[in-house]
Scaffold this motif. Structure first.
Motif, PDB file in Angstrom:
ATOM      1  N   LEU A  32     -52.446   6.441 -21.602  1.00 41.28           N
ATOM      2  CA  LEU A  32     -52.519   7.320 -20.437  1.00 41.28           C
ATOM      3  C   LEU A  32     -52.145   6.567 -19.170  1.00 41.28           C
ATOM      4  O   LEU A  32     -51.432   7.078 -18.308  1.00 41.28           O
ATOM      5  CB  LEU A  32     -53.928   7.903 -20.307  1.00 41.28           C
ATOM      6  CG  LEU A  32     -54.415   8.777 -21.472  1.00 41.28           C
ATOM      7  CD1 LEU A  32     -55.782   9.354 -21.160  1.00 41.28           C
ATOM      8  CD2 LEU A  32     -53.429   9.889 -21.765  1.00 41.28           C
ATOM      9  N   LEU A  33     -52.621   5.345 -19.052  1.00 47.90           N
ATOM     10  CA  LEU A  33     -52.341   4.538 -17.867  1.00 47.90           C
ATOM     11  C   LEU A  33     -50.853   4.244 -17.730  1.00 47.90           C
ATOM     12  O   LEU A  33     -50.287   4.321 -16.631  1.00 47.90           O
ATOM     13  CB  LEU A  33     -53.121   3.223 -17.936  1.00 47.90           C
ATOM     14  CG  LEU A  33     -52.878   2.220 -16.804  1.00 47.90           C
ATOM     15  CD1 LEU A  33     -53.379   2.780 -15.479  1.00 47.90           C
ATOM     16  CD2 LEU A  33     -53.572   0.895 -17.112  1.00 47.90           C
ATOM     17  N   TYR A  34     -50.200   3.930 -18.848  1.00 48.77           N
ATOM     18  CA  TYR A  34     -48.807   3.501 -18.812  1.00 48.77           C
ATOM     19  C   TYR A  34     -47.807   4.661 -18.768  1.00 48.77           C
ATOM     20  O   TYR A  34     -46.736   4.529 -18.177  1.00 48.77           O
ATOM     21  CB  TYR A  34     -48.489   2.639 -20.030  1.00 48.77           C
ATOM     22  CG  TYR A  34     -49.297   1.362 -20.109  1.00 48.77           C
ATOM     23  CD1 TYR A  34     -49.693   0.688 -18.960  1.00 48.77           C
ATOM     24  CD2 TYR A  34     -49.669   0.825 -21.341  1.00 48.77           C
ATOM     25  CE1 TYR A  34     -50.423  -0.481 -19.036  1.00 48.77           C
ATOM     26  CE2 TYR A  34     -50.393  -0.354 -21.426  1.00 48.77           C
ATOM     27  CZ  TYR A  34     -50.776  -0.996 -20.268  1.00 48.77           C
ATOM     28  OH  TYR A  34     -51.506  -2.161 -20.337  1.00 48.77           O
ATOM     29  N   CYS A  35     -48.148   5.785 -19.403  1.00 46.81           N
ATOM     30  CA  CYS A  35     -47.172   6.876 -19.555  1.00 46.81           C
ATOM     31  C   CYS A  35     -47.336   7.986 -18.522  1.00 46.81           C
ATOM     32  O   CYS A  35     -46.341   8.517 -18.030  1.00 46.81           O
ATOM     33  CB  CYS A  35     -47.284   7.487 -20.957  1.00 46.81           C
ATOM     34  SG  CYS A  35     -46.723   6.401 -22.280  1.00 46.81           S
ATOM     35  N   ILE A  36     -48.580   8.333 -18.209  1.00 50.33           N
ATOM     36  CA  ILE A  36     -48.790   9.460 -17.305  1.00 50.33           C
ATOM     37  C   ILE A  36     -48.702   8.950 -15.877  1.00 50.33           C
ATOM     38  O   ILE A  36     -49.690   8.700 -15.205  1.00 50.33           O
ATOM     39  CB  ILE A  36     -50.156  10.138 -17.564  1.00 50.33           C
ATOM     40  CG1 ILE A  36     -50.298  10.477 -19.044  1.00 50.33           C
ATOM     41  CG2 ILE A  36     -50.289  11.394 -16.714  1.00 50.33           C
ATOM     42  CD1 ILE A  36     -49.250  11.420 -19.572  1.00 50.33           C
ATOM     43  N   GLY A  37     -47.511   8.799 -15.419  1.00 47.84           N
ATOM     44  CA  GLY A  37     -47.294   8.295 -14.069  1.00 47.84           C
ATOM     45  C   GLY A  37     -45.839   8.429 -13.673  1.00 47.84           C
ATOM     46  O   GLY A  37     -44.940   8.494 -14.524  1.00 47.84           O
ATOM     47  N   SER A  38     -45.612   8.478 -12.368  1.00 44.76           N
ATOM     48  CA  SER A  38     -44.262   8.705 -11.860  1.00 44.76           C
ATOM     49  C   SER A  38     -43.353   7.498 -12.033  1.00 44.76           C
ATOM     50  O   SER A  38     -42.135   7.632 -12.163  1.00 44.76           O
ATOM     51  CB  SER A  38     -44.328   9.073 -10.374  1.00 44.76           C
ATOM     52  OG  SER A  38     -45.192  10.169 -10.180  1.00 44.76           O
ATOM     53  N   MET A  39     -43.921   6.295 -12.030  1.00 43.47           N
ATOM     54  CA  MET A  39     -43.108   5.091 -12.113  1.00 43.47           C
ATOM     55  C   MET A  39     -42.366   5.030 -13.448  1.00 43.47           C
ATOM     56  O   MET A  39     -41.213   4.592 -13.515  1.00 43.47           O
ATOM     57  CB  MET A  39     -43.979   3.854 -11.942  1.00 43.47           C
ATOM     58  CG  MET A  39     -43.199   2.603 -11.558  1.00 43.47           C
ATOM     59  SD  MET A  39     -44.305   1.255 -11.113  1.00 43.47           S
ATOM     60  CE  MET A  39     -43.127   0.066 -10.473  1.00 43.47           C
ATOM     61  N   ALA A  40     -43.030   5.479 -14.515  1.00 41.02           N
ATOM     62  CA  ALA A  40     -42.388   5.492 -15.827  1.00 41.02           C
ATOM     63  C   ALA A  40     -41.200   6.448 -15.835  1.00 41.02           C
ATOM     64  O   ALA A  40     -40.135   6.140 -16.380  1.00 41.02           O
ATOM     65  CB  ALA A  40     -43.396   5.895 -16.904  1.00 41.02           C
ATOM     66  N   ILE A  41     -41.363   7.607 -15.193  1.00 39.23           N
ATOM     67  CA  ILE A  41     -40.307   8.615 -15.186  1.00 39.23           C
ATOM     68  C   ILE A  41     -39.134   8.169 -14.319  1.00 39.23           C
ATOM     69  O   ILE A  41     -37.978   8.179 -14.758  1.00 39.23           O
ATOM     70  CB  ILE A  41     -40.867   9.964 -14.681  1.00 39.23           C
ATOM     71  CG1 ILE A  41     -41.968  10.461 -15.625  1.00 39.23           C
ATOM     72  CG2 ILE A  41     -39.749  11.001 -14.577  1.00 39.23           C
ATOM     73  CD1 ILE A  41     -42.694  11.699 -15.133  1.00 39.23           C
ATOM     74  N   VAL A  42     -39.442   7.757 -13.087  1.00 38.86           N
ATOM     75  CA  VAL A  42     -38.382   7.328 -12.167  1.00 38.86           C
ATOM     76  C   VAL A  42     -37.631   6.125 -12.725  1.00 38.86           C
ATOM     77  O   VAL A  42     -36.397   6.073 -12.723  1.00 38.86           O
ATOM     78  CB  VAL A  42     -38.972   6.990 -10.782  1.00 38.86           C
ATOM     79  CG1 VAL A  42     -37.896   6.397  -9.868  1.00 38.86           C
ATOM     80  CG2 VAL A  42     -39.576   8.230 -10.139  1.00 38.86           C
ATOM     81  N   GLY A  43     -38.386   5.136 -13.229  1.00 38.13           N
ATOM     82  CA  GLY A  43     -37.774   3.932 -13.772  1.00 38.13           C
ATOM     83  C   GLY A  43     -36.889   4.215 -14.969  1.00 38.13           C
ATOM     84  O   GLY A  43     -35.794   3.650 -15.095  1.00 38.13           O
ATOM     85  N   GLY A  99     -50.366  19.097 -13.963  1.00 37.31           N
ATOM     86  CA  GLY A  99     -49.870  19.257 -15.327  1.00 37.31           C
ATOM     87  C   GLY A  99     -49.876  17.957 -16.096  1.00 37.31           C
ATOM     88  O   GLY A  99     -50.244  17.915 -17.283  1.00 37.31           O
ATOM     89  N   LEU A 100     -49.487  16.863 -15.431  1.00 41.52           N
ATOM     90  CA  LEU A 100     -49.512  15.553 -16.079  1.00 41.52           C
ATOM     91  C   LEU A 100     -50.945  15.161 -16.451  1.00 41.52           C
ATOM     92  O   LEU A 100     -51.192  14.614 -17.535  1.00 41.52           O
ATOM     93  CB  LEU A 100     -48.911  14.501 -15.138  1.00 41.52           C
ATOM     94  CG  LEU A 100     -47.406  14.604 -14.875  1.00 41.52           C
ATOM     95  CD1 LEU A 100     -46.984  13.588 -13.825  1.00 41.52           C
ATOM     96  CD2 LEU A 100     -46.606  14.396 -16.154  1.00 41.52           C
ATOM     97  N   ASN A 101     -51.886  15.465 -15.575  1.00 41.77           N
ATOM     98  CA  ASN A 101     -53.282  15.153 -15.862  1.00 41.77           C
ATOM     99  C   ASN A 101     -53.809  15.979 -17.023  1.00 41.77           C
ATOM    100  O   ASN A 101     -54.573  15.475 -17.851  1.00 41.77           O
ATOM    101  CB  ASN A 101     -54.142  15.398 -14.616  1.00 41.77           C
ATOM    102  CG  ASN A 101     -53.903  14.368 -13.536  1.00 41.77           C
ATOM    103  OD1 ASN A 101     -53.567  13.221 -13.814  1.00 41.77           O
ATOM    104  ND2 ASN A 101     -54.049  14.776 -12.280  1.00 41.77           N
ATOM    105  N   ARG A 102     -53.403  17.254 -17.098  1.00 42.89           N
ATOM    106  CA  ARG A 102     -53.842  18.089 -18.213  1.00 42.89           C
ATOM    107  C   ARG A 102     -53.284  17.582 -19.542  1.00 42.89           C
ATOM    108  O   ARG A 102     -53.980  17.581 -20.563  1.00 42.89           O
ATOM    109  CB  ARG A 102     -53.411  19.545 -17.982  1.00 42.89           C
ATOM    110  CG  ARG A 102     -54.241  20.264 -16.931  1.00 42.89           C
ATOM    111  CD  ARG A 102     -53.984  21.757 -16.958  1.00 42.89           C
ATOM    112  NE  ARG A 102     -52.622  22.076 -16.576  1.00 42.89           N
ATOM    113  CZ  ARG A 102     -52.232  22.266 -15.312  1.00 42.89           C
ATOM    114  NH1 ARG A 102     -53.093  22.147 -14.330  1.00 42.89           N
ATOM    115  NH2 ARG A 102     -50.977  22.584 -15.041  1.00 42.89           N
ATOM    116  N   VAL A 103     -52.022  17.152 -19.524  1.00 44.05           N
ATOM    117  CA  VAL A 103     -51.437  16.565 -20.738  1.00 44.05           C
ATOM    118  C   VAL A 103     -52.215  15.328 -21.163  1.00 44.05           C
ATOM    119  O   VAL A 103     -52.495  15.124 -22.349  1.00 44.05           O
ATOM    120  CB  VAL A 103     -49.954  16.199 -20.490  1.00 44.05           C
ATOM    121  CG1 VAL A 103     -49.408  15.367 -21.649  1.00 44.05           C
ATOM    122  CG2 VAL A 103     -49.122  17.458 -20.314  1.00 44.05           C
TER     123      VAL A 103
END
Length: 235
Positions: A108-119, A79-83
């Motif tokens: 895309l590099l900075y936002c679509i990733g788990s580190m941004a969400i967890v952090g 889903g993250l990749n589709r977004v």
């Protein structure tokens, strides 16, 4: 200040872009070495968080397994990749050029990733910004690399990064006023630490773990602990 990590991350992207447009192209060998060095820093941060609460290791293991199964069923990573792809197509239709390419790639590099969400969640609930500071080092270095070839558009990605992470942190802060208890915080910290270790391994290139599909574990871990606590209180 629960937005401190997000602010530092956005400023790191701007600073990295400024440096990148003034420097020649960074050699691939140097880029690879520095990236792996930063990956080691991310792994150490994740380990320190994961080992902070070993008293509930069984619950954390159950949460990781159950969260991974749920995440795979929901296909969160897909889903993250589709977004990401939809965002790329939308922006490209509006404007085509070097600014758009740099903006899209960096966002895309900075936002679509788990580190941004967890952090951002940790920043909002605990005011704990170590994860986002580590992310800011990675993002700043990548901004230098990207902007050396894609130009100033990379720096514009600091805006969606700030809005994206800031929104998650703000919502987490509001919810955290209700859930800000040691029982909740410790479990979330330990579980999130394991996910950050996985992110560091991905960044190093040693493996490719679908960390996005493990995100439900962050919700399941404190929920499982609350259930166990309620059962103990009942008996």
């Amino acid at each position: 200040m629960f937005l401190f990590g997000t602010i530092v991350d956005a400023l790191a992207i701007i600073l990295g872009t400024t440096i990148g447009v003034m420097l020649p192209k960074i050699p691939d060998r140097m880029r690879d070495t520095v990236t792996k060095g930063l990956a080691l820093c991310v792994i150490i941060i994740g380990l320190s968080m994961a080992l902070s609460d070993m008293s509930d290791i069984l619950l954390i293991i159950i949460s990781i397994v159950a969260g991974s199964i749920l995440g795979e069923l929901l296909n969160i990573e897909g889903g993250l990749n589709r977004v990401a792809h939809r965002l790329e197509r939308a922006v490209t239709r509006i404007y085509r050029g070097p600014i758009a390419e740099g903006f899209i790639s960096a966002t895309l590099l900075y936002c679509i990733g788990s580190m941004a969400i967890v952090g951002a969640i940790q920043d909002g609930i605990q005011g704990e910004y170590r994860t986002l500071l580590a992310k800011s080092m990675l993002d700043g270095f990548m901004a230098v690399v990207l902007s050396s070839t894609l130009g100033l558009g990379v720096g514009l990605s600091a805006i969606p990064v700030f809005l994206y992470q800031g929104t998650i942190a703000f919502v987490s802060h509001l919810v955290g006023n209700v859930l800000n208890t040691p029982m909740f915080i410790d479990t979330v910290t330990a579980t999130g630490g394991l996910l950050i270790v996985a992110i560091g391994l991905n960044i190093s290139g040693l493996t490719k773990i679908a960390v996005g599909n493990m995100l439900p574990a962050i919700v399941l871990a404190p929920l499982c602990k609350e259930i166990v606590h309620a059962i103990h209180a009942f008996w």
